[in-house]
Design an enzyme around this catalytic site. Structure first.
Site, mmCIF file in Angstrom:
data_model
loop_
_atom_site.group_PDB
_atom_site.id
_atom_site.type_symbol
_atom_site.label_atom_id
_atom_site.label_comp_id
_atom_site.label_asym_id
_atom_site.label_seq_id
_atom_site.Cartn_x
_atom_site.Cartn_y
_atom_site.Cartn_z
ATOM 1 N N GLU A 96 0.811 -1.218 0.000
ATOM 2 C CA GLU A 96 0.000 0.000 0.000
ATOM 3 C C GLU A 96 0.847 1.272 0.000
ATOM 4 O OE1 GLU A 96 -4.192 -0.783 2.219
ATOM 5 O OE2 GLU A 96 -2.408 -1.046 3.435
ATOM 6 N N CYS A 117 3.102 8.469 1.232
ATOM 7 C CA CYS A 117 3.630 7.599 2.277
ATOM 8 C C CYS A 117 3.937 6.251 1.620
ATOM 9 C CB CYS A 117 2.597 7.464 3.382
ATOM 10 S SG CYS A 117 3.112 6.353 4.698
ATOM 11 N N CYS A 124 6.384 -6.867 7.988
ATOM 12 C CA CYS A 124 7.444 -6.255 8.798
ATOM 13 C C CYS A 124 7.872 -7.259 9.857
ATOM 14 C CB CYS A 124 6.942 -4.980 9.467
ATOM 15 S SG CYS A 124 8.244 -4.084 10.357
ATOM 16 N N CYS A 128 6.322 -4.463 16.473
ATOM 17 C CA CYS A 128 5.884 -3.431 17.420
ATOM 18 C C CYS A 128 4.452 -3.774 17.832
ATOM 19 C CB CYS A 128 5.935 -2.043 16.780
ATOM 20 S SG CYS A 128 7.596 -1.535 16.328
ATOM 21 N N CYS A 131 1.227 -1.918 16.181
ATOM 22 C CA CYS A 131 1.184 -1.628 14.740
ATOM 23 C C CYS A 131 0.585 -2.794 13.966
ATOM 24 C CB CYS A 131 2.601 -1.344 14.252
ATOM 25 S SG CYS A 131 2.694 -0.939 12.494
ATOM 26 N N CYS A 345 -1.334 6.120 10.175
ATOM 27 C CA CYS A 345 -0.139 5.443 10.686
ATOM 28 C C CYS A 345 -0.496 4.181 11.454
ATOM 29 C CB CYS A 345 0.601 6.352 11.659
ATOM 30 S SG CYS A 345 1.684 7.483 10.851
HETATM 31 N N1 SAH Z 1 9.150 0.878 10.625
HETATM 32 C C1 SAH Z 1 9.277 2.317 10.471
HETATM 33 C C2 SAH Z 1 8.387 2.839 9.384
HETATM 34 C C3 SAH Z 1 6.908 2.721 9.674
HETATM 35 S S1 SAH Z 1 6.387 4.293 10.068
HETATM 36 C C4 SAH Z 1 9.062 2.965 11.805
HETATM 37 O O1 SAH Z 1 8.769 2.272 12.758
HETATM 38 O O2 SAH Z 1 9.243 4.164 11.920
HETATM 39 C C5 SAH Z 1 4.847 4.094 10.697
HETATM 40 C C6 SAH Z 1 4.649 5.021 11.875
HETATM 41 O O3 SAH Z 1 3.355 4.736 12.418
HETATM 42 C C7 SAH Z 1 5.639 4.738 12.993
HETATM 43 O O4 SAH Z 1 5.968 5.893 13.708
HETATM 44 C C8 SAH Z 1 4.819 3.826 13.839
HETATM 45 O O5 SAH Z 1 5.339 3.722 15.097
HETATM 46 C C9 SAH Z 1 3.466 4.473 13.759
HETATM 47 N N2 SAH Z 1 2.368 3.617 14.188
HETATM 48 C C10 SAH Z 1 2.351 2.282 14.181
HETATM 49 N N3 SAH Z 1 1.177 1.824 14.668
HETATM 50 C C11 SAH Z 1 0.454 2.913 14.987
HETATM 51 C C12 SAH Z 1 -0.850 3.098 15.516
HETATM 52 N N4 SAH Z 1 -1.643 2.065 15.796
HETATM 53 N N5 SAH Z 1 -1.272 4.354 15.712
HETATM 54 C C13 SAH Z 1 -0.497 5.415 15.393
HETATM 55 N N6 SAH Z 1 0.719 5.294 14.879
HETATM 56 C C14 SAH Z 1 1.206 4.062 14.676
#
Ligand code: SAH
Length: 365
Positions: A96, A117, A124, A128, A131, A345
């Site tokens: 996406e 984006c 991944c 985390c 996410c 995000c």
């Molecule tokens: N792996 C990289 C790139 C992904 S960026 C990274 O971790 O930075 C995606 C962004 O969305 C990151 O800052 C991540 O922490 C954030 N994110 C992930 N899950 C989320 C959620 N449920 N709500 C808001 N932000 C989230």
């Protein structure tokens, strides 16, 4: 029907690669310039139409490289004008890309901006806990042409050129560093997509050695760190990567970045109720951000189906923000777009095509 072997994509080559290719065929290097002008300047969709190239060269290009775009499986529009594209890759995997309208993203303010984006991996591996992208694990890295190809296809689909890129889609960009840097070279080049390096942000969960390697790169791209916890204890609970690169190690890498780039780093900090949103975490975060002169971007947690986390109340978000600001930290509270189409995000998740259509890939047990 026997299928033909897949040709390499033209979107994976730099100008230097093209020069090498034409020279190996006894052609002058200016042919390479002409080729990239057709590909990126005029967005040619066939080799045959490249009328200023010798016929024999066109014929050879035809059998050597593909100009195919990523296939659009679905384009979803949000009420707030965010759009999400689901692209099919050559092996059937799906990825996406989100187009965010002006002012929706951080750095905000300028009105004529179109931010894309971009994803860097299918799935991944970093797991985390908040996410959606890692829920079904890691499938593979994206190729250079698949990273560049998202921008090309999203621009063509929407009819608007991208002014800004954020590598904040699915995947950990720094775990795919060599392909990422080559893609950035093509996206940044005047002969390529011509997007200014200062308008590109790489976001990472904190791979310290790769941050140091990226710092060596001579382009002025921006760095965002997904911090989400101001102490090892809190961060570890939601980001397993913190065990490998604890905060002390991560901040060593950030010092290197500061030293090399002389530019402001952004900390992304999701606020999750009862996990990382206490006044103590805010104070600790301020203490970490201050000496680095980092900017903090607070992101109220976006709901992910199947995950237990809760977004704190607006009052609680606001008091976290005020603690940072009172400590003299530049901080914003992000109001994100695209919730109604799960394009915000952390909401991009692994999907696959089935006989019934597109389906979410569930966690592999
Ligand atoms: N792996 C990289 C790139 C992904 S960026 C990274 O971790 O930075 C995606 C962004 O969305 C990151 O800052 C991540 O922490 C954030 N994110 C992930 N899950 C989320 C959620 N449920 N709500 C808001 N932000 C989230």
């Amino acid at each position: 029907m026997a299928s033909l072997a897949r040709l390499p994509s033209a979107f994976g080559l730099t100008l230097e690669d093209w020069i090498e290719w034409v020279e190996a065929r006894g052609q002058s290097r200016f042919r390479a310039k002409q080729i990239v002008e057709w590909i990126y300047g005029r967005r040619a969709k066939s080799w045959d139409g490249m009328t200023n190239l010798p016929q024999a060269l066109r014929a050879e290009l035809e059998t050597a490289f593909s100009l195919d775009r990523l296939a659009v499986v679905r384009a979803t529009g949000s009420l707030d004008a965010t759009r999400k594209f689901l692209f099919r890759l050559h092996d059937g995997r799906l990825v996406e890309t989100v187009k965010i309208p002006a002012n929706a993203h951080f750095d905000g303010g300028r009105s004529d901006r179109v931010t894309l984006c971009v994803s860097s991996q299918v799935g991944c591996a970093y797991d985390c806990k908040f996410c959606a992208s890692g829920l079904a694990g890691f499938t593979r890295n994206l190729e250079v042409e698949e990273i560049v190809g998202q921008v090309v296809a999203a621009e063509e689909e929407s009819g608007e050129a991208a002014s800004n890129l954020v590598f904040m889609g699915m995947g950990e960009p720094l775990a795919n560093l060599s392909r990422l840097t080559k893609a950035i070279a093509i996206l940044n080049a005047p002969w390529g997509l011509d997007i200014g390096a200062r308008h590109m942000t790489v976001s990472t969960s904190g791979l310290a050695p790769q941050i140091e390697r990226l710092a060596e790169l001579p382009v002025q791209i921006r760095l965002a760190i997904s911090l989400h916890g101001a102490s090892d204890e809190v961060r570890e609970r939601i980001m397993p990567v913190n065990r490998k690169y604890p905060l002390a190690r991560l901040f060593e890498a950030l010092e290197v970045w500061r030293e090399r780039k002389k530019q402001r780093i952004t900390f992304e900090y999701i606020l999750i109720e009862g996990v990382n949103d206490s006044p103590e975490q805010a104070a600790l975060l301020a203490r970490r951000a201050k000496p680095l002169d980092a900017k903090v971007n607070l992101i109220p947690y976006n709901v992910v189906e199947g995950l237990p986390w809760v977004r704190p109340s607006e009052a609680r978000q606001e008091s976290f923000l005020q603690i940072l600001r009172r400590a003299g930290v530049v901080a914003t509270l992000r109001r994100e777009k695209g919730h109604d189409i799960a394009a915000a995000c952390g909401q991009l998740r692994l999907q696959e095509e089935t006989a019934e259509g597109v389906a979410v890939v569930r966690r592999k047990e």
